[in-house]
Scaffold this active site. Sequence first.
Site, short mmCIF file in Angstrom:
data_model
loop_
_atom_site.label_atom_id
_atom_site.label_comp_id
_atom_site.label_asym_id
_atom_site.label_seq_id
_atom_site.Cartn_x
_atom_site.Cartn_y
_atom_site.Cartn_z
NE ARG A 1 -3.37 0.54 2.45
CZ ARG A 1 -4.70 0.14 1.78
NH1 ARG A 1 -5.29 -1.05 1.32
NH2 ARG A 1 -5.60 1.31 1.69
CD1 TRP B 1 2.21 4.92 -2.56
CD2 TRP B 1 1.24 7.33 -2.65
NE1 TRP B 1 2.41 5.86 -3.95
CE2 TRP B 1 1.71 6.89 -3.71
CE3 TRP B 1 0.59 8.63 -2.24
CZ2 TRP B 1 1.07 7.47 -4.95
CZ3 TRP B 1 -0.24 9.07 -2.89
CH2 TRP B 1 0.44 8.72 -4.67
CG ASN C 1 -5.44 4.91 4.33
OD1 ASN C 1 -5.83 4.39 4.00
ND2 ASN C 1 -5.07 5.42 3.65
N GLY C 2 -4.93 8.55 4.79
CA GLY C 2 -6.12 8.90 3.35
C GLY C 2 -5.34 10.49 3.64
CD GLU D 1 -5.07 -5.17 -17.56
OE1 GLU D 1 -4.62 -4.06 -17.52
OE2 GLU D 1 -3.86 -5.62 -17.05
CE LYS E 1 -1.17 -5.07 -14.76
NZ LYS E 1 -2.48 -4.94 -14.99
CG HIS F 1 -5.28 7.31 -38.56
ND1 HIS F 1 -5.45 8.26 -40.11
CD2 HIS F 1 -6.14 6.09 -38.58
CE1 HIS F 1 -5.61 6.59 -41.41
NE2 HIS F 1 -6.26 6.60 -39.98
CE LYS G 1 -3.75 -5.31 -5.63
NZ LYS G 1 -3.06 -5.89 -7.52
O1 M6R Z 1 -8.74 -1.81 -6.53
P1 M6R Z 1 -8.75 -1.50 -8.19
O2 M6R Z 1 -9.66 -1.87 -8.92
O3 M6R Z 1 -10.58 -0.06 -7.64
O4 M6R Z 1 -7.89 -0.34 -8.22
C1 M6R Z 1 -7.68 -0.22 -9.70
C2 M6R Z 1 -5.98 0.41 -10.77
O5 M6R Z 1 -5.63 1.14 -8.83
C3 M6R Z 1 -5.60 -1.23 -9.96
O6 M6R Z 1 -6.30 -2.03 -11.49
C4 M6R Z 1 -3.98 -0.96 -10.62
O7 M6R Z 1 -4.03 0.23 -12.19
C5 M6R Z 1 -3.37 -1.69 -10.90
N1 M6R Z 1 -1.53 -1.52 -10.43
C6 M6R Z 1 -2.58 -2.51 -11.86
O8 M6R Z 1 -2.03 -3.08 -12.33
#
Ligand code: M6R
Length: 614
Positions: free
Chosen positions: A27, A74, A100-101, A490, A494, A513, A609
């Site tokens: 996190r 973070w 957290n926040g 996607e 990644k 284009h 995360k």
């Molecule tokens: O927990 P969530 O599915 O809401 O998270 C959304 C994105 O933050 C999450 O998918 C992020 O893009 C990942 N790190 C991608 O691998």
Amino acid sequence: MCGIVGYIGEKQAKPILNEGLLRLEYRGYDSAGIATIEKDGIKNIKNKGRVNALFEVNGIDALQGTVGIAHTRWATHGKPCSVNSHPHMDNSKTFAVVHNGIIENYADLRDFLKSRHYEFFSETDTEVIPNLIHYYYNHSDNTTSSTSEKKFLQAVTDACKMLKGSYAIAVLCSDYPDNMIVVRQDSPLVIGKGNKENYISSDIPAILPFTKEFYFLNDKEFALLTKESIMFYDENLQTIQKKIHTITWDSGSVEKDGYPDFMLKEIFEQPKSVKATIGNKFQKSKTMIGDLNLSKAYLSSINKIFIVACGTAMHAGLAGKNLLENLCQIPSEVDVASEFRYRDPIINNQTLCIFISQSGETADTIAALKLAKAKGSKTIAISNVIGSSITREADYTIYTYAGPEIAVASTKAYTSQITLLAILAIYFAEILEIHQDKIEELKTDIQLLPKKIETILKNTSQIENFAKKIHKEKDIFFIGRGIDETVALEGSLKLKEISYIHSEAYPSGELKHGPIALVENGITVVSIMTNRLLLEKSISNVQEVVTRGAKTFIITNQDMNYDFDEVIMIPKTNTLISPILSVIPLQLLAYYIAKEKNLDVDKPRNLAKSVTVE
Ligand code: M6R
């Protein structure tokens, strides 16, 4: 973003908090800290860097307390450094807080406190919280008995009434060494119940090895913990009753289980997670998804579906759009949650909004859901985490059963989300009584997915070898047509997030284009081609980049007689669900490139995360 964990019981808190912090590191991981209640007051130790760096700080071994809180950060307000790390204490060192926040009005609160002679040492928004609690502890016309822990509780509730923004907070007070108070507002927090011990955490996996019994707080609910009890209060200090939930996740699911990283483990778990998500939803007479109970009259009245999410979940939504439009004939739109909120979307009671979030805690997605609800739409949440915030806001929740996803880069959640969206589209189509023939075939194809994923995972060496060849590259293109373009997006995400290689994803036909100007000798172009009907056109697009010197990495389920550099064959399936298979080589490609570059795949730089701030 940011992880908080706390323990109150009979055991030494430090090792438990250490373990919790390591599990929460996904996190945020730029600094960490721990505070425990010792015989001579609260001891607070923090350090810049990862959790392991905290546990090397001099003096940490002396912490013997059985009550403690800890934090992995973070950074939002203030650079990563020891002073800005949590826990933060008030000037008198009576209170310690992990948070957290974001406290949006922290500047005003600082001024308020400074004018009352409080000093500030960090650049954080959080430091106002313990000082504000101290202020109310000493100054409010608090009628509560000064010997009761209610005085502590009253001060925390008074302080929270002043806070604007989002927070999950845990507070210790040296005057009440047998208590801990927690509260949340728009940031995640769970409470784990043990035997003569209790836990708090930002999420379930961090404390899953210690307990499976959980309470979930709603916004502005306070909990007063001792080792033997957990009392819940609203902000007016009226007691409330909360239901306890038993979590069925296996505690082994938060271990690496012999894999070098969680990401690889989670990629290999996909046959299991897709299978668990299918479960027994395809009943003989009809498809059933949990408690979802929508009528034909309602579904027929819908003229638009919005699918709203962030990152990988949004990419799963793109596949969902195809499924819903194709099977149910309802126009569907996919929105990035952070944009949806501010573009004044046209929503009314004839729109249905679906929100996808693995964690169920993404601030933008939750805010978008609240907006849709306020505008009169029915809302469905798709989440992987039982009791997560989004599930408590939505009209209906349907779950993926991917198990805990720990690696920052989402893999098994994506394939489970598309699986569930496919089942949802089938569920709608059955109620609407359309496309019955298509649906039966699709059901069979969905059930065959776990075996087909296993087949792909049996042969990874070709992908690993290609990763070795290209890991030093600076730019990589991902292209595809139709549903394959959503997978290109996607694959590109990644790669970016764990290998730090710049990449672009484009619809294959769009290259010429503009972006093809960037294609030069030696550049790698990854092309996904799973649709028979679009194959010839897709091949022409690949030829265009080959002509300009590109190396090609093709993922396909179609026979082709061309001399491309690397062709990964995957099993055939219905095009609508093909992303569930075609994404897997892309996940592996990103993984092996990052490993080749010696990077920490589970905790890529700057990312967390769960993105609980806007
Ligand atoms: O927990 P969530 O599915 O809401 O998270 C959304 C994105 O933050 C999450 O998918 C992020 O893009 C990942 N790190 C991608 O691998």
